[in-house]
Design a protein around this motif. Sequence first.
Motif, PDB file in Angstrom:
ATOM      1  N   GLU A   1      -2.153  -4.369  -6.400  1.00 17.61           N
ATOM      2  CA  GLU A   1      -0.842  -4.235  -7.010  1.00 17.61           C
ATOM      3  C   GLU A   1      -0.673  -5.212  -8.169  1.00 17.61           C
ATOM      4  O   GLU A   1      -1.171  -6.334  -8.111  1.00 17.61           O
ATOM      5  CB  GLU A   1       0.265  -4.521  -5.981  1.00 17.61           C
ATOM      6  CG  GLU A   1       0.192  -3.682  -4.726  1.00 17.61           C
ATOM      7  CD  GLU A   1      -0.607  -4.306  -3.580  1.00 17.61           C
ATOM      8  OE1 GLU A   1      -0.968  -3.569  -2.646  1.00 17.61           O
ATOM      9  OE2 GLU A   1      -0.867  -5.542  -3.624  1.00 17.61           O
TER      10      GLU A   1
ATOM     11  N   TYR B   1      -5.062   2.580  -5.633  1.00 18.16           N
ATOM     12  CA  TYR B   1      -5.477   2.575  -4.226  1.00 18.16           C
ATOM     13  C   TYR B   1      -6.730   3.421  -4.060  1.00 18.16           C
ATOM     14  O   TYR B   1      -7.078   4.227  -4.926  1.00 18.16           O
ATOM     15  CB  TYR B   1      -4.354   3.075  -3.301  1.00 18.16           C
ATOM     16  CG  TYR B   1      -4.232   4.574  -3.240  1.00 18.16           C
ATOM     17  CD1 TYR B   1      -4.879   5.307  -2.252  1.00 18.16           C
ATOM     18  CD2 TYR B   1      -3.503   5.263  -4.188  1.00 18.16           C
ATOM     19  CE1 TYR B   1      -4.775   6.684  -2.213  1.00 18.16           C
ATOM     20  CE2 TYR B   1      -3.396   6.638  -4.157  1.00 18.16           C
ATOM     21  CZ  TYR B   1      -4.036   7.343  -3.156  1.00 18.16           C
ATOM     22  OH  TYR B   1      -3.949   8.710  -3.124  1.00 18.16           O
TER      23      TYR B   1
ATOM     24  N   HIS C   1      -5.241   3.221   6.006  1.00 18.24           N
ATOM     25  CA  HIS C   1      -4.892   1.836   5.668  1.00 18.24           C
ATOM     26  C   HIS C   1      -4.726   1.009   6.944  1.00 18.24           C
ATOM     27  O   HIS C   1      -5.242  -0.114   7.028  1.00 18.24           O
ATOM     28  CB  HIS C   1      -3.617   1.809   4.833  1.00 18.24           C
ATOM     29  CG  HIS C   1      -3.157   0.430   4.485  1.00 18.24           C
ATOM     30  ND1 HIS C   1      -3.876  -0.410   3.661  1.00 18.24           N
ATOM     31  CD2 HIS C   1      -2.059  -0.262   4.864  1.00 18.24           C
ATOM     32  CE1 HIS C   1      -3.236  -1.562   3.538  1.00 18.24           C
ATOM     33  NE2 HIS C   1      -2.137  -1.498   4.262  1.00 18.24           N
TER      34      HIS C   1
ATOM     35  N   PHE D   1       0.819  -1.209   0.000  1.00 14.36           N
ATOM     36  CA  PHE D   1       0.000   0.000   0.000  1.00 14.36           C
ATOM     37  C   PHE D   1       0.857   1.265   0.000  1.00 14.36           C
ATOM     38  O   PHE D   1       0.655   2.171  -0.816  1.00 14.36           O
ATOM     39  CB  PHE D   1      -0.969   0.023   1.194  1.00 14.36           C
ATOM     40  CG  PHE D   1      -1.843   1.239   1.191  1.00 14.36           C
ATOM     41  CD1 PHE D   1      -3.020   1.259   0.465  1.00 14.36           C
ATOM     42  CD2 PHE D   1      -1.474   2.385   1.891  1.00 14.36           C
ATOM     43  CE1 PHE D   1      -3.821   2.397   0.432  1.00 14.36           C
ATOM     44  CE2 PHE D   1      -2.265   3.526   1.856  1.00 14.36           C
ATOM     45  CZ  PHE D   1      -3.438   3.524   1.130  1.00 14.36           C
TER      46      PHE D   1
ATOM     47  N   SER E   1      -5.160  -1.237  -1.507  1.00 21.18           N
ATOM     48  CA  SER E   1      -4.491  -1.166  -2.806  1.00 21.18           C
ATOM     49  C   SER E   1      -4.573  -2.511  -3.508  1.00 21.18           C
ATOM     50  O   SER E   1      -4.709  -3.560  -2.873  1.00 21.18           O
ATOM     51  CB  SER E   1      -3.020  -0.774  -2.628  1.00 21.18           C
ATOM     52  OG  SER E   1      -2.335  -1.723  -1.826  1.00 21.18           O
TER      53      SER E   1
ATOM     54  N   VAL F   1       2.538   1.886  -3.291  1.00 20.89           N
ATOM     55  CA  VAL F   1       1.574   2.305  -4.315  1.00 20.89           C
ATOM     56  C   VAL F   1       1.230   3.781  -4.153  1.00 20.89           C
ATOM     57  O   VAL F   1       1.288   4.550  -5.123  1.00 20.89           O
ATOM     58  CB  VAL F   1       0.297   1.430  -4.275  1.00 20.89           C
ATOM     59  CG1 VAL F   1      -0.807   2.030  -5.143  1.00 20.89           C
ATOM     60  CG2 VAL F   1       0.601   0.011  -4.711  1.00 20.89           C
ATOM     61  N   ILE F   2       0.880   4.215  -2.952  1.00 21.19           N
ATOM     62  CA  ILE F   2       0.471   5.614  -2.787  1.00 21.19           C
ATOM     63  C   ILE F   2       1.644   6.554  -3.054  1.00 21.19           C
ATOM     64  O   ILE F   2       1.476   7.613  -3.653  1.00 21.19           O
ATOM     65  CB  ILE F   2      -0.187   5.875  -1.410  1.00 21.19           C
ATOM     66  CG1 ILE F   2      -0.838   7.265  -1.405  1.00 21.19           C
ATOM     67  CG2 ILE F   2       0.789   5.713  -0.275  1.00 21.19           C
ATOM     68  CD1 ILE F   2      -1.670   7.568  -0.186  1.00 21.19           C
TER      69      ILE F   2
END
Length: 151
Positions: free
Chosen positions: A54, A66, A45, A14, A52, A17-18
């Motif tokens: 992925e 996400y 989160h 997560f 998220s 990703v962000i």
Amino acid sequence: YNQGRFTLSADQAFETVIRACAEDRPTQPGTWITPDMVDAYLQLHELGFAHSVEAWQDGELAGGIYGLSLGRVFFGESMFSKQTDASKIALVALCGHLQERDFTLLDCQVGNAHLSRMGAKNISREDFKRYLDGTTDADHWSSDLSIPKRW
């Protein structure tokens, strides 16, 4: 079409990703995802609200998406891609997962031609509010993707 190029996961990266979504893009200088926003979403989160999906290629994070999950609504926030089609595959995987989990709406927030080609539609504020009525009461998210994990 499943070519087996990507391996999919949920909630495994997560923060990565962000942070990737917050990076400047050649076609979009600047970002709305400030360091304070990243911190807030990391807390969400940890609380089980932000998630998220992925897409991995050869063990490396190739793309992802996400957003927030509240009841049967998923509010997509941002996506990124380091490899061609990786974010698209993550979005398709998210859509399949939401369908399997009986979600009623994936809020894309800002429409564009790419999302329209994938089936997104603009809806009125009144319709949006109707989707929210009674759908944010129970958590329907699961980090166990219920769709094929290879794409």
